[in-house]
Scaffold this motif. Structure first.
Motif, PDB file in Angstrom:
ATOM      1  N   LEU A  20       1.684  -5.307  -5.534  1.00 41.30           N
ATOM      2  CA  LEU A  20       0.356  -5.895  -5.737  1.00 41.30           C
ATOM      3  C   LEU A  20       0.068  -7.046  -4.769  1.00 41.30           C
ATOM      4  N   PRO A  21       1.003  -7.992  -4.564  1.00 42.55           N
ATOM      5  CA  PRO A  21       0.715  -9.049  -3.590  1.00 42.55           C
ATOM      6  C   PRO A  21       0.541  -8.499  -2.170  1.00 42.55           C
ATOM      7  N   GLN A  22       1.303  -7.470  -1.842  1.00 37.37           N
ATOM      8  CA  GLN A  22       1.174  -6.883  -0.515  1.00 37.37           C
ATOM      9  C   GLN A  22      -0.189  -6.219  -0.342  1.00 37.37           C
ATOM     10  N   LEU A  23      -0.676  -5.559  -1.391  1.00 38.44           N
ATOM     11  CA  LEU A  23      -2.006  -4.950  -1.320  1.00 38.44           C
ATOM     12  C   LEU A  23      -3.084  -6.023  -1.204  1.00 38.44           C
ATOM     13  N   ALA A  24      -2.907  -7.140  -1.897  1.00 33.49           N
ATOM     14  CA  ALA A  24      -3.868  -8.244  -1.799  1.00 33.49           C
ATOM     15  C   ALA A  24      -3.876  -8.808  -0.377  1.00 33.49           C
ATOM     16  N   LEU A  25      -2.686  -8.942   0.222  1.00 30.28           N
ATOM     17  CA  LEU A  25      -2.603  -9.414   1.610  1.00 30.28           C
ATOM     18  C   LEU A  25      -3.265  -8.415   2.560  1.00 30.28           C
ATOM     19  N   LEU A  26      -3.065  -7.138   2.291  1.00 31.28           N
ATOM     20  CA  LEU A  26      -3.681  -6.102   3.119  1.00 31.28           C
ATOM     21  C   LEU A  26      -5.207  -6.178   3.027  1.00 31.28           C
ATOM     22  N   GLN A  27      -5.723  -6.351   1.820  1.00 32.60           N
ATOM     23  CA  GLN A  27      -7.172  -6.469   1.643  1.00 32.60           C
ATOM     24  C   GLN A  27      -7.703  -7.709   2.367  1.00 32.60           C
ATOM     25  N   ALA A  28      -6.976  -8.809   2.293  1.00 32.60           N
ATOM     26  CA  ALA A  28      -7.394 -10.025   2.989  1.00 32.60           C
ATOM     27  C   ALA A  28      -7.383  -9.806   4.499  1.00 32.60           C
ATOM     28  N   TYR A  29      -6.368  -9.100   4.992  1.00 30.25           N
ATOM     29  CA  TYR A  29      -6.308  -8.790   6.426  1.00 30.25           C
ATOM     30  C   TYR A  29      -7.516  -7.961   6.853  1.00 30.25           C
ATOM     31  N   ILE A  30      -7.846  -6.951   6.068  1.00 35.05           N
ATOM     32  CA  ILE A  30      -8.987  -6.086   6.385  1.00 35.05           C
ATOM     33  C   ILE A  30     -10.264  -6.914   6.429  1.00 35.05           C
ATOM     34  N   ALA A  31     -10.463  -7.788   5.439  1.00 38.95           N
ATOM     35  CA  ALA A  31     -11.672  -8.617   5.386  1.00 38.95           C
ATOM     36  C   ALA A  31     -11.767  -9.533   6.601  1.00 38.95           C
ATOM     37  N   GLN A  32     -10.631 -10.071   7.043  1.00 41.13           N
ATOM     38  CA  GLN A  32     -10.630 -10.962   8.200  1.00 41.13           C
ATOM     39  C   GLN A  32     -10.859 -10.206   9.500  1.00 41.13           C
ATOM     40  N   THR A  33     -10.453  -8.951   9.534  1.00 41.98           N
ATOM     41  CA  THR A  33     -10.567  -8.151  10.750  1.00 41.98           C
ATOM     42  C   THR A  33     -12.005  -7.703  11.010  1.00 41.98           C
ATOM     43  N   LEU A  34     -12.755  -7.477   9.938  1.00 41.97           N
ATOM     44  CA  LEU A  34     -14.147  -7.033  10.111  1.00 41.97           C
ATOM     45  C   LEU A  34     -14.926  -8.088  10.883  1.00 41.97           C
ATOM     46  N   PRO A  35     -15.823  -7.738  11.770  1.00 42.96           N
ATOM     47  CA  PRO A  35     -16.471  -6.442  11.974  1.00 42.96           C
ATOM     48  C   PRO A  35     -15.705  -5.461  12.860  1.00 42.96           C
ATOM     49  N   ALA A  36     -14.582  -5.869  13.447  1.00 47.63           N
ATOM     50  CA  ALA A  36     -13.790  -4.908  14.216  1.00 47.63           C
ATOM     51  C   ALA A  36     -13.223  -3.869  13.248  1.00 47.63           C
ATOM     52  N   SER A  37     -12.941  -2.691  13.746  1.00 44.73           N
ATOM     53  CA  SER A  37     -12.374  -1.643  12.899  1.00 44.73           C
ATOM     54  C   SER A  37     -10.894  -1.927  12.666  1.00 44.73           C
ATOM     55  N   PRO A  38     -10.516  -2.171  11.416  1.00 40.62           N
ATOM     56  CA  PRO A  38      -9.106  -2.422  11.134  1.00 40.62           C
ATOM     57  C   PRO A  38      -8.278  -1.153  11.389  1.00 40.62           C
ATOM     58  N   ARG A  39      -7.085  -1.346  11.917  1.00 37.12           N
ATOM     59  CA  ARG A  39      -6.189  -0.214  12.159  1.00 37.12           C
ATOM     60  C   ARG A  39      -4.920  -0.399  11.346  1.00 37.12           C
ATOM     61  N   LEU A  40      -4.402   0.692  10.824  1.00 40.07           N
ATOM     62  CA  LEU A  40      -3.222   0.644   9.986  1.00 40.07           C
ATOM     63  C   LEU A  40      -2.041   0.034  10.738  1.00 40.07           C
ATOM     64  N   THR A  41      -1.854   0.391  11.992  1.00 40.91           N
ATOM     65  CA  THR A  41      -0.710  -0.130  12.748  1.00 40.91           C
ATOM     66  C   THR A  41      -0.807  -1.648  12.909  1.00 40.91           C
ATOM     67  N   ASP A  42      -2.013  -2.155  13.167  1.00 39.77           N
ATOM     68  CA  ASP A  42      -2.195  -3.602  13.299  1.00 39.77           C
ATOM     69  C   ASP A  42      -1.986  -4.303  11.964  1.00 39.77           C
ATOM     70  N   ALA A  43      -2.441  -3.674  10.901  1.00 35.65           N
ATOM     71  CA  ALA A  43      -2.260  -4.256   9.565  1.00 35.65           C
ATOM     72  C   ALA A  43      -0.781  -4.317   9.216  1.00 35.65           C
ATOM     73  N   ALA A  44      -0.052  -3.270   9.526  1.00 42.70           N
ATOM     74  CA  ALA A  44       1.387  -3.252   9.247  1.00 42.70           C
ATOM     75  C   ALA A  44       2.090  -4.370  10.010  1.00 42.70           C
ATOM     76  N   THR A  45       1.735  -4.549  11.263  1.00 38.75           N
ATOM     77  CA  THR A  45       2.318  -5.626  12.066  1.00 38.75           C
ATOM     78  C   THR A  45       2.001  -6.978  11.449  1.00 38.75           C
TER      79      THR A  45
END
Length: 146
Positions: A20-45
Motif C-alpha cells: 500500500l505505501p508503495q502504491l501511494a508513492l507510485l500515485q504521487a510519482y504519477i501526479a508529479q510527472t503530469l503533464p508529461a506521460s508517466p512511464r513504468l520504467t521511470d516510475a520503477a527507477t
C-alpha cells in the motif's frame, strides 16, 4: 495539494500491507510527472525497484500502471474543475492531454458527464450550502385546497 485516490481492489482483500505505501508513492510519482506521460520504467527507477518488480506489485494489487495514470488524471481533473480560474483547455494541458476533446471524452467516461457540467454542478453545490454558522433559511409550504 493532496490527492485522494481510490484504493486498489486488492487493498480490501488482504494485499500485503507493505504494498500500500508503495502504491501511494507510485500515485504521487504519477501526479508529479503530469503533464508529461508517466512511464513504468521511470516510475520503477524513482521507486528504487526494477520494472519487473513494479509490474509484480501492480499485478498483486489487481491494477495496471495505465489504470493508475487514468485514476490520477481523474482525481486531479475533479480538483482542477472545482477551481474556476482554470479553463478546461488549461486543465487538459495540465493533465497531459494533447487536445481538449480527448480530455472531455476521457472525463465523460470517468464521471458520466462533461467537464463543464461537472464544474457547473460543483459551483451550484457550493453556492447552495449556507455559510458555516449562518442561520439557515426556513421554507414554509402552504397547501391549498381545491
Amino acid at each position: 495539494m493532496t490527492l485522494a485516490f481510490y484504493r486498489p481492489a486488492a487493498a480490501s482483500s488482504g494485499l500485503a500491507a507493505s504494498a500500500l505505501p508503495q502504491l501511494a508513492l507510485l500515485q504521487a510519482y504519477i501526479a508529479q510527472t503530469l503533464p508529461a506521460s508517466p512511464r513504468l520504467t521511470d516510475a520503477a527507477t524513482a521507486l528504487h525497484m526494477s520494472s519487473r518488480s513494479l509490474q509484480r506489485l501492480l499485478q498483486q494489487s489487481q491494477c495496471t500502471f495505465r489504470g493508475l495514470v487514468a485514476q490520477c488524471r481523474h482525481q486531479l481533473a475533479k480538483q482542477y474543475l472545482r477551481q474556476p480560474v482554470l479553463s478546461i483547455q488549461q486543465i487538459a494541458i495540465e493533465l497531459g492531454f494533447e487536445e481538449q476533446s480527448s480530455f472531455q471524452k476521457a472525463f465523460k467516461h470517468w464521471q458520466g458527464c462533461s467537464p463543464g457540467l461537472y464544474r457547473q454542478r460543483c459551483s451550484q453545490h457550493t453556492h447552495a450550502l449556507p455559510a458555516k454558522g449562518a442561520p439557515s433559511a426556513s421554507l414554509q409550504v402552504t397547501y391549498g385546497t381545491n
